[in-house]
Write a protein that holds these residues in place. Structure first.
Motif, PDB file in Angstrom:
ATOM      1  N   THR A  47     -26.807   8.006 -34.793  1.00  0.00           N
ATOM      2  CA  THR A  47     -26.499   7.993 -33.445  1.00  0.00           C
ATOM      3  C   THR A  47     -27.370   7.027 -32.480  1.00  0.00           C
ATOM      4  OG1 THR A  47     -26.205  10.568 -34.226  1.00  0.00           O
ATOM      5  CG2 THR A  47     -26.663   9.964 -31.749  1.00  0.00           C
ATOM      6  N   ALA A  48     -28.738   6.937 -32.874  1.00  0.00           N
ATOM      7  CA  ALA A  48     -29.446   6.226 -32.120  1.00  0.00           C
ATOM      8  C   ALA A  48     -28.942   4.814 -31.908  1.00  0.00           C
ATOM      9  CB  ALA A  48     -30.691   6.270 -32.576  1.00  0.00           C
ATOM     10  N   ALA A  49     -28.435   4.202 -33.317  1.00  0.00           N
ATOM     11  CA  ALA A  49     -27.908   2.987 -33.199  1.00  0.00           C
ATOM     12  C   ALA A  49     -26.711   2.643 -32.349  1.00  0.00           C
ATOM     13  CB  ALA A  49     -27.484   2.423 -34.745  1.00  0.00           C
ATOM     14  N   CYS A  50     -25.762   3.640 -32.601  1.00  0.00           N
ATOM     15  CA  CYS A  50     -24.395   3.735 -31.482  1.00  0.00           C
ATOM     16  C   CYS A  50     -24.762   3.765 -30.119  1.00  0.00           C
ATOM     17  CB  CYS A  50     -23.737   4.737 -31.883  1.00  0.00           C
ATOM     18  SG  CYS A  50     -22.901   4.532 -33.789  1.00  0.00           S
ATOM     19  N   LEU A  51     -25.876   4.726 -29.706  1.00  0.00           N
ATOM     20  CA  LEU A  51     -26.234   4.592 -28.243  1.00  0.00           C
ATOM     21  C   LEU A  51     -26.804   3.246 -27.814  1.00  0.00           C
ATOM     22  CD1 LEU A  51     -27.630   8.160 -28.020  1.00  0.00           C
ATOM     23  CD2 LEU A  51     -25.461   7.492 -27.424  1.00  0.00           C
ATOM     24  N   LEU A  52     -27.647   2.539 -28.649  1.00  0.00           N
ATOM     25  CA  LEU A  52     -28.386   1.452 -28.535  1.00  0.00           C
ATOM     26  C   LEU A  52     -27.057   0.407 -28.393  1.00  0.00           C
ATOM     27  CD1 LEU A  52     -31.481   1.340 -30.579  1.00  0.00           C
ATOM     28  CD2 LEU A  52     -31.260   1.609 -28.017  1.00  0.00           C
ATOM     29  N   LEU A  53     -26.308   0.408 -29.337  1.00  0.00           N
ATOM     30  CA  LEU A  53     -24.967  -0.516 -29.360  1.00  0.00           C
ATOM     31  C   LEU A  53     -24.148  -0.288 -27.709  1.00  0.00           C
ATOM     32  CD1 LEU A  53     -23.863  -2.664 -31.037  1.00  0.00           C
ATOM     33  CD2 LEU A  53     -22.204  -0.875 -31.945  1.00  0.00           C
ATOM     34  N   LEU A  54     -23.992   0.859 -27.449  1.00  0.00           N
ATOM     35  CA  LEU A  54     -23.583   1.101 -26.049  1.00  0.00           C
ATOM     36  C   LEU A  54     -24.090   0.586 -25.189  1.00  0.00           C
ATOM     37  CD1 LEU A  54     -21.274   2.464 -24.523  1.00  0.00           C
ATOM     38  CD2 LEU A  54     -22.411   4.771 -24.671  1.00  0.00           C
ATOM     39  N   ALA A  55     -25.307   0.842 -24.969  1.00  0.00           N
ATOM     40  CA  ALA A  55     -26.272   0.170 -23.949  1.00  0.00           C
ATOM     41  C   ALA A  55     -26.213  -1.453 -24.009  1.00  0.00           C
ATOM     42  CB  ALA A  55     -27.580   0.735 -23.905  1.00  0.00           C
ATOM     43  N   SER A  56     -26.027  -1.875 -25.002  1.00  0.00           N
ATOM     44  CA  SER A  56     -26.267  -3.432 -25.302  1.00  0.00           C
ATOM     45  C   SER A  56     -24.998  -3.943 -24.603  1.00  0.00           C
ATOM     46  CB  SER A  56     -26.255  -3.923 -26.558  1.00  0.00           C
ATOM     47  OG  SER A  56     -25.120  -3.693 -27.186  1.00  0.00           O
ATOM     48  N   THR A  57     -23.766  -3.260 -24.354  1.00  0.00           N
ATOM     49  CA  THR A  57     -22.731  -3.788 -23.844  1.00  0.00           C
ATOM     50  C   THR A  57     -22.617  -3.901 -22.308  1.00  0.00           C
ATOM     51  OG1 THR A  57     -21.648  -1.744 -24.043  1.00  0.00           O
ATOM     52  CG2 THR A  57     -21.437  -3.117 -25.717  1.00  0.00           C
ATOM     53  N   LEU A  58     -23.974  -3.391 -21.726  1.00  0.00           N
ATOM     54  CA  LEU A  58     -23.934  -3.198 -20.425  1.00  0.00           C
ATOM     55  C   LEU A  58     -22.579  -2.500 -19.824  1.00  0.00           C
ATOM     56  CD1 LEU A  58     -25.219  -6.542 -19.645  1.00  0.00           C
ATOM     57  CD2 LEU A  58     -26.618  -4.550 -20.095  1.00  0.00           C
ATOM     58  N   PRO A  59     -22.233  -1.621 -20.022  1.00  0.00           N
ATOM     59  CA  PRO A  59     -21.048  -0.871 -19.326  1.00  0.00           C
ATOM     60  C   PRO A  59     -21.175  -0.200 -17.878  1.00  0.00           C
ATOM     61  CG  PRO A  59     -22.024   0.698 -20.821  1.00  0.00           C
ATOM     62  CD  PRO A  59     -22.624  -0.479 -20.892  1.00  0.00           C
ATOM     63  N   PRO A  60     -20.058  -0.105 -17.295  1.00  0.00           N
ATOM     64  CA  PRO A  60     -20.605   0.722 -15.761  1.00  0.00           C
ATOM     65  C   PRO A  60     -20.990   1.916 -15.938  1.00  0.00           C
ATOM     66  CG  PRO A  60     -18.159   0.446 -16.405  1.00  0.00           C
ATOM     67  CD  PRO A  60     -18.888  -0.412 -17.563  1.00  0.00           C
ATOM     68  N   LEU A  61     -21.972   2.365 -15.314  1.00  0.00           N
ATOM     69  CA  LEU A  61     -23.045   3.633 -15.551  1.00  0.00           C
ATOM     70  C   LEU A  61     -22.174   4.946 -15.338  1.00  0.00           C
ATOM     71  CD1 LEU A  61     -25.632   4.630 -16.271  1.00  0.00           C
ATOM     72  CD2 LEU A  61     -26.202   4.415 -13.776  1.00  0.00           C
ATOM     73  N   LYS A  62     -21.438   4.749 -14.288  1.00  0.00           N
ATOM     74  CA  LYS A  62     -20.690   5.912 -14.006  1.00  0.00           C
ATOM     75  C   LYS A  62     -19.636   6.450 -14.750  1.00  0.00           C
ATOM     76  CE  LYS A  62     -18.123   8.203  -9.803  1.00  0.00           C
ATOM     77  NZ  LYS A  62     -17.853   7.791  -8.534  1.00  0.00           N
ATOM     78  N   ALA A  63     -18.847   5.476 -15.127  1.00  0.00           N
ATOM     79  CA  ALA A  63     -17.582   5.767 -15.957  1.00  0.00           C
ATOM     80  C   ALA A  63     -18.001   6.212 -17.498  1.00  0.00           C
ATOM     81  CB  ALA A  63     -16.794   4.630 -16.211  1.00  0.00           C
ATOM     82  N   THR A  64     -19.274   5.473 -17.672  1.00  0.00           N
ATOM     83  CA  THR A  64     -20.116   5.720 -19.101  1.00  0.00           C
ATOM     84  C   THR A  64     -20.438   7.197 -19.248  1.00  0.00           C
ATOM     85  OG1 THR A  64     -20.303   3.506 -19.370  1.00  0.00           O
ATOM     86  CG2 THR A  64     -21.573   4.884 -20.967  1.00  0.00           C
ATOM     87  N   LEU A  65     -21.006   7.467 -18.335  1.00  0.00           N
ATOM     88  CA  LEU A  65     -21.635   8.694 -17.711  1.00  0.00           C
ATOM     89  C   LEU A  65     -20.857   9.806 -18.142  1.00  0.00           C
ATOM     90  CD1 LEU A  65     -24.700   8.364 -15.778  1.00  0.00           C
ATOM     91  CD2 LEU A  65     -24.796   8.682 -18.141  1.00  0.00           C
ATOM     92  N   LYS A  66     -19.533   9.622 -17.347  1.00  0.00           N
ATOM     93  CA  LYS A  66     -18.358  10.508 -17.291  1.00  0.00           C
ATOM     94  C   LYS A  66     -17.714  10.812 -18.603  1.00  0.00           C
ATOM     95  CE  LYS A  66     -15.867  10.495 -13.679  1.00  0.00           C
ATOM     96  NZ  LYS A  66     -14.719   9.939 -12.815  1.00  0.00           N
ATOM     97  N   GLY A  67     -17.708   9.854 -19.338  1.00  0.00           N
ATOM     98  CA  GLY A  67     -16.811   9.554 -20.659  1.00  0.00           C
ATOM     99  C   GLY A  67     -17.813  10.371 -21.550  1.00  0.00           C
ATOM    100  N   MET A  68     -19.172  10.158 -21.789  1.00  0.00           N
ATOM    101  CA  MET A  68     -20.014  10.710 -22.456  1.00  0.00           C
ATOM    102  C   MET A  68     -20.320  12.408 -22.181  1.00  0.00           C
ATOM    103  SD  MET A  68     -20.921   8.868 -25.169  1.00  0.00           S
ATOM    104  CE  MET A  68     -22.130   9.744 -25.775  1.00  0.00           C
ATOM    105  N   ALA A  69     -20.297  12.638 -20.755  1.00  0.00           N
ATOM    106  CA  ALA A  69     -20.642  13.994 -20.462  1.00  0.00           C
ATOM    107  C   ALA A  69     -19.713  15.085 -21.121  1.00  0.00           C
ATOM    108  CB  ALA A  69     -20.492  14.155 -18.868  1.00  0.00           C
TER     109      ALA A  69
END
Length: 241
Positions: A47-69
């Motif tokens: 889980t930590a590795a996948c979250l770090l991999l997601l952060a490494s792609t520099l995704p748009p913050l708002k859309a990413t938070l909405k998808g993860m929420a």
């Protein structure tokens, strides 16, 4: 699911430069591993590795938070249910599996353009070309992805309209208009595809010239008859000798 669409941003991260087949294999491998392994330590690490991999792609913050929420809410409900049953290890494992797979899917979505994904799907569907052309399968996938946000937009507008009339608790005031507009959207999409010839399954047969008949079957060409000359009085050609 809506936030998964339109999440791609052109970057120069390692996951952006990775080929699509590698990303798909990574998602498949992580998904199988998270389901097969029930060790809490391994689950937390993945889980930590996948979250770090997601952060490494520099995704748009708002859309990413909405998808993860949405995923986090489902994981929280699942965890509470497992805790209520007294299965603490199972609760941590399920929550970690959901979050890790969702984070990795978001990472792949934010680092892969729609064109590259459709090209990969078209290449993957090449062995099925005797059933459907690979381009048709690619169009079907792209239309499916296009229809998801459209259906969600229709549902949202129906809910807003029902709330404005004070019928937000009436399910019929939301479902009936949504179903009607969704059917209308599907009909318009089908008409557009048919008008462009995309909906045709068969390929137009090429016209081949027929061979000229031979032997007895040959027919002599019909020559035009000479024009009839009208008789004119005094014309020397009409005079008799």
């Amino acid at each position: 699911m809506i936030s998964l669409l339109g999440l791609y941003r052109p970057r120069r991260t390692p996951l952006h430069r990775a080929p699509v087949w590698f990303k798909m294999l990574l998602l498949l491998g992580i998904s199988i591993t998270t389901i097969a392994v029930s060790d809490p330590v391994t689950t937390i690490g993945i889980t930590a590795a996948c979250l770090l991999l997601l952060a490494s792609t520099l995704p748009p913050l708002k859309a990413t938070l909405k998808g993860m929420a949405f995923i986090i809410v489902i994981a929280a409900l699942t965890t509470l249910f497992q805790l209520w049953r007294g299965e603490y290890v199972r609760a941590l494992d399920l929550a970690g599996d959901l979050i890790s797979i969702a984070a990795l899917a978001l990472a792949i979505t934010s680092s892969t353009s729609m064109g590259a994904m459709l090209d990969f799907i078209t290449t993957l569907a090449t062995p099925l070309k005797w059933i459907l052309p690979p381009e048709t399968i690619g169009v079907m996938v792209s239309l499916t992805l296009r229809s998801i946000p459209e259906a969600a937009r229709i549902l949202t507008e129906a809910r807003v309209a029902a709330r404005a009339r004070g019928l937000d608790r009436d399910v019929r005031a939301i479902l009936f208009p949504s179903a009607s507009r969704t059917v209308g959207f599907a009909l318009q999409l089908g008409q557009a595809l048919h008008a462009r010839g995309i909906a045709e399954h068969g390929r137009a047969a090429k016209a081949t010239p027929r061979p000229a008949p031979q032997g007895d079957d040959a027919v002599a060409p019909v020559l035009p008859s000479p024009p009839v000359r009208e008789a004119v009085p005094g014309d020397p050609e009409n005079s008799t000798s």
